[in-house]
Enzyme design. Structure first.
Site, PDB file in Angstrom:
ATOM      1  CB  ILE A  78      -0.934  -0.012   1.235  1.00 12.30           C
ATOM      2  CG1 ILE A  78      -1.962  -1.145   1.134  1.00 12.30           C
ATOM      3  CG2 ILE A  78      -1.653   1.328   1.377  1.00 12.30           C
ATOM      4  CD1 ILE A  78      -2.842  -1.306   2.373  1.00 12.30           C
TER       5      ILE A  78
ATOM      6  N   GLY B  53       3.844  -0.999   8.588  1.00 15.64           N
ATOM      7  CA  GLY B  53       3.181  -1.942   9.487  1.00 15.64           C
ATOM      8  C   GLY B  53       3.608  -3.370   9.202  1.00 15.64           C
ATOM      9  CB  ILE B  54       5.283  -5.911  10.747  1.00 21.59           C
ATOM     10  CG1 ILE B  54       5.258  -5.589  12.259  1.00 21.59           C
ATOM     11  CG2 ILE B  54       6.406  -5.139  10.063  1.00 21.59           C
ATOM     12  CD1 ILE B  54       6.476  -6.118  13.012  1.00 21.59           C
ATOM     13  CB  THR B  55       0.949  -9.375  10.162  1.00 20.31           C
ATOM     14  OG1 THR B  55       1.637  -9.897   9.024  1.00 20.31           O
ATOM     15  CG2 THR B  55      -0.133  -8.427   9.710  1.00 20.31           C
TER      16      THR B  55
ATOM     17  CG  ASP C 173      -1.579 -12.416  11.546  1.00 24.36           C
ATOM     18  OD1 ASP C 173      -1.315 -11.310  12.047  1.00 24.36           O
ATOM     19  OD2 ASP C 173      -2.233 -12.561  10.498  1.00 24.36           O
TER      20      ASP C 173
ATOM     21  CE1 TYR D 165      -1.305  -5.229  10.948  1.00 22.16           C
ATOM     22  CE2 TYR D 165      -3.697  -5.235  11.135  1.00 22.16           C
ATOM     23  CZ  TYR D 165      -2.546  -4.911  10.430  1.00 22.16           C
ATOM     24  OH  TYR D 165      -2.652  -4.258   9.223  1.00 22.16           O
TER      25      TYR D 165
ATOM     26  CE  LYS E  85      -1.943  -1.473  11.259  1.00 22.71           C
ATOM     27  NZ  LYS E  85      -1.330  -0.425  10.422  1.00 22.71           N
TER      28      LYS E  85
ATOM     29  N   GLY F  35      -9.535  -2.313   4.486  1.00 17.28           N
ATOM     30  CA  GLY F  35      -9.914  -3.705   4.715  1.00 17.28           C
ATOM     31  C   GLY F  35      -8.828  -4.591   4.146  1.00 17.28           C
ATOM     32  CE1 TYR F  36      -7.679 -10.084   6.154  1.00 22.26           C
ATOM     33  CE2 TYR F  36      -9.585  -8.768   6.774  1.00 22.26           C
ATOM     34  CZ  TYR F  36      -8.599  -9.673   7.103  1.00 22.26           C
ATOM     35  OH  TYR F  36      -8.520 -10.163   8.379  1.00 22.26           O
ATOM     36  CB  ILE F  37      -5.328  -3.970   0.479  1.00 25.27           C
ATOM     37  CG1 ILE F  37      -6.181  -2.978   1.303  1.00 25.27           C
ATOM     38  CG2 ILE F  37      -4.888  -3.336  -0.842  1.00 25.27           C
ATOM     39  CD1 ILE F  37      -7.476  -2.529   0.684  1.00 25.27           C
TER      40      ILE F  37
HETATM   41  N1  CAA Z   1     -11.271 -14.914  10.165  1.00 23.87           N
HETATM   42  C1  CAA Z   1     -12.097 -15.885  10.574  1.00 23.87           C
HETATM   43  N2  CAA Z   1     -11.654 -17.085  10.965  1.00 23.87           N
HETATM   44  C2  CAA Z   1     -10.335 -17.310  10.981  1.00 23.87           C
HETATM   45  C3  CAA Z   1      -9.404 -16.315  10.611  1.00 23.87           C
HETATM   46  C4  CAA Z   1      -9.930 -15.085  10.168  1.00 23.87           C
HETATM   47  N3  CAA Z   1      -9.134 -14.113   9.734  1.00 23.87           N
HETATM   48  N4  CAA Z   1      -8.166 -16.818  10.755  1.00 23.87           N
HETATM   49  C5  CAA Z   1      -8.317 -18.088  11.199  1.00 23.87           C
HETATM   50  N5  CAA Z   1      -9.610 -18.392  11.323  1.00 23.87           N
HETATM   51  C6  CAA Z   1     -10.177 -19.655  11.720  1.00 23.87           C
HETATM   52  C7  CAA Z   1      -9.717 -20.758  10.761  1.00 23.87           C
HETATM   53  O1  CAA Z   1     -10.545 -20.789   9.595  1.00 23.87           O
HETATM   54  C8  CAA Z   1      -9.864 -21.985  11.617  1.00 23.87           C
HETATM   55  O2  CAA Z   1     -11.237 -22.346  11.659  1.00 23.87           O
HETATM   56  P1  CAA Z   1     -11.634 -23.908  11.538  1.00 23.87           P
HETATM   57  O3  CAA Z   1     -11.042 -24.542  12.753  1.00 23.87           O
HETATM   58  O4  CAA Z   1     -13.149 -23.842  11.499  1.00 23.87           O
HETATM   59  O5  CAA Z   1     -11.043 -24.376  10.249  1.00 23.87           O
HETATM   60  C9  CAA Z   1      -9.490 -21.465  13.024  1.00 23.87           C
HETATM   61  O6  CAA Z   1      -9.626 -20.045  12.977  1.00 23.87           O
HETATM   62  C10 CAA Z   1      -8.046 -21.798  13.414  1.00 23.87           C
HETATM   63  O7  CAA Z   1      -7.195 -21.301  12.396  1.00 23.87           O
HETATM   64  P2  CAA Z   1      -5.900 -22.093  11.921  1.00 23.87           P
HETATM   65  O8  CAA Z   1      -6.179 -23.563  11.746  1.00 23.87           O
HETATM   66  O9  CAA Z   1      -5.343 -21.366  10.730  1.00 23.87           O
HETATM   67  O10 CAA Z   1      -4.966 -21.967  13.214  1.00 23.87           O
HETATM   68  P3  CAA Z   1      -3.406 -21.821  13.247  1.00 23.87           P
HETATM   69  O11 CAA Z   1      -2.989 -21.797  14.676  1.00 23.87           O
HETATM   70  O12 CAA Z   1      -2.763 -22.802  12.307  1.00 23.87           O
HETATM   71  O13 CAA Z   1      -3.126 -20.372  12.584  1.00 23.87           O
HETATM   72  C11 CAA Z   1      -3.391 -18.031  12.341  1.00 23.87           C
HETATM   73  C12 CAA Z   1      -3.685 -19.244  13.206  1.00 23.87           C
HETATM   74  C13 CAA Z   1      -1.877 -17.775  12.278  1.00 23.87           C
HETATM   75  C14 CAA Z   1      -4.066 -16.855  13.043  1.00 23.87           C
HETATM   76  C15 CAA Z   1      -3.912 -18.239  10.917  1.00 23.87           C
HETATM   77  O14 CAA Z   1      -5.235 -18.749  10.952  1.00 23.87           O
HETATM   78  C16 CAA Z   1      -3.966 -16.937  10.149  1.00 23.87           C
HETATM   79  O15 CAA Z   1      -2.968 -16.476   9.647  1.00 23.87           O
HETATM   80  N6  CAA Z   1      -5.171 -16.363  10.059  1.00 23.87           N
HETATM   81  C17 CAA Z   1      -5.371 -15.088   9.392  1.00 23.87           C
HETATM   82  C18 CAA Z   1      -5.461 -13.974  10.407  1.00 23.87           C
HETATM   83  C19 CAA Z   1      -5.760 -12.706   9.658  1.00 23.87           C
HETATM   84  O16 CAA Z   1      -6.889 -12.476   9.244  1.00 23.87           O
HETATM   85  N7  CAA Z   1      -4.749 -11.889   9.459  1.00 23.87           N
HETATM   86  C20 CAA Z   1      -4.909 -10.687   8.698  1.00 23.87           C
HETATM   87  C21 CAA Z   1      -3.643 -10.475   7.927  1.00 23.87           C
HETATM   88  S1  CAA Z   1      -3.824  -9.161   6.726  1.00 23.87           S
HETATM   89  C22 CAA Z   1      -3.750  -7.769   7.623  1.00 23.87           C
HETATM   90  O17 CAA Z   1      -3.512  -7.763   8.802  1.00 23.87           O
HETATM   91  C23 CAA Z   1      -3.971  -6.501   6.874  1.00 23.87           C
HETATM   92  C24 CAA Z   1      -5.145  -5.786   7.390  1.00 23.87           C
HETATM   93  O18 CAA Z   1      -4.980  -4.763   8.036  1.00 23.87           O
HETATM   94  C25 CAA Z   1      -6.510  -6.285   7.064  1.00 23.87           C
END
Ligand code: CAA
Length: 241
Positions: free
Chosen positions: A14, A84-86, A88, A147, A151, A178-180
């Site tokens: 971004i 910014g960093i993540t 997660d 995060y 934020k 939002g998600y970009i």
């Molecule tokens: N929204 C809704 N549900 C989510 C989710 C999300 N963003 N992330 C994970 N879940 C759910 C998974 O679908 C899973 O559900 P089920 O058990 O029903 O399948 C449950 O949570 C557990 O997830 P994982 O099996 O993936 O668990 P993990 O320990 O292996 O990993 C995690 C956890 C590292 C958080 C990984 O799920 C992940 O990376 N999730 C994405 C988190 C996210 O949305 N990050 C945003 C990054 S982009 C950003 O930050 C920019 C911005 O400003 C928008």
């Protein structure tokens, strides 16, 4: 003379779109970056925008970096706190390092960058501070306690500082993307993205970096002088407040 804008994390994602859009709008732009020399060099070659390396997580580095940019380009009128960093992870698995890294960059970075510039903006009676927060600072996000906390803090910082800057011609606003479609979002596991994120975006797609950049160009302009302390959501309808 063109106004000077500094964009943190301004050579990728971004931030690169923001630097480019400001440059195209006629500003004299400096793009800060923290680590990826190769991407920064490529960005500089492609755009002609000068790049400066320091970490926004370190106050002294910010002071020195800002001094350098001002020596090269002149006083900074517009600051875009975009870096910014993540790191997660579900909270039960989150380490102190994951917590601290994100707070240091995504929240403390705003203090570190804004504080050294603030007095100059007050003296000149003009400034634009634009903080890139996130939808996840507004609604919270599982896997992102660090995060989301940072934020959300960025939004509080914006609202407090807006009140202080108002009588000095300084506006302070937040944008919540939002998600970009950037590397950061593409790093989310594909299954999670497809199952838990994309279906909840009413416009049915990821956003584009340029869609955030256009918001920044507006908030940087003289046209936006009556807008301060606001939070502009650009999230495809995923979350409305
Ligand atoms: N929204 C809704 N549900 C989510 C989710 C999300 N963003 N992330 C994970 N879940 C759910 C998974 O679908 C899973 O559900 P089920 O058990 O029903 O399948 C449950 O949570 C557990 O997830 P994982 O099996 O993936 O668990 P993990 O320990 O292996 O990993 C995690 C956890 C590292 C958080 C990984 O799920 C992940 O990376 N999730 C994405 C988190 C996210 O949305 N990050 C945003 C990054 S982009 C950003 O930050 C920019 C911005 O400003 C928008």
């Amino acid at each position: 003379m063109a106004r000077v804008a500094l964009v943190t994390g301004g050579s990728r994602g971004i931030g690169a779109a923001i630097s480019t859009a400001l440059h195209q709008a006629g500003y004299s732009v400096a793009a800060n970056y923290a680590g990826n020399d190769e991407a920064a060099a490529k960005f500089k070659d492609q755009t002609g925008i000068p790049v400066y390396k320091w970490s926004v997580a370190d106050f002294e580095s910010c002071e020195a970096g800002i001094k350098q940019v001002e020596a090269d380009l002149g006083a900074i009128d517009i600051l875009v706190n975009n870096a910014g960093i993540t790191r997660d992870g579900m909270f039960h698995k989150m380490s102190l390092d994951q917590w601290k890294a994100v707070i240091d960059t995504n929240l403390n970075g705003l203090f570190n960058m804004t504080r050294p510039l603030w007095e100059g903006m007050r003296e000149r009676n003009f400034g634009r501070i634009i903080n890139i927060s996130s939808i996840n600072g507004q609604k919270g996000q599982m896997g992102q306690a660090n995060y989301s906390a940072a934020k959300a803090g960025d939004i509080g910082f914006t609202k407090a500082l807006a009140q202080e800057g108002a009588r000095k011609g300084i506006t302070v606003n937040a944008i919540c993307p939002g998600y970009i479609g950037t590397e950061m979002v593409r790093a989310v596991p594909e299954e999670v993205l497809n199952k838990s994120i994309l279906p909840y975006i009413p416009v049915n797609r990821l956003g584009e970096p340029e869609e955030i950049a256009r918001c920044v160009v507006f908030l940087a302009s003289d046209d936006s002088g009556f807008i301060t302390g606001s939070t502009l959501s650009a999230n495809g309808g995923q979350y409305m407040i």
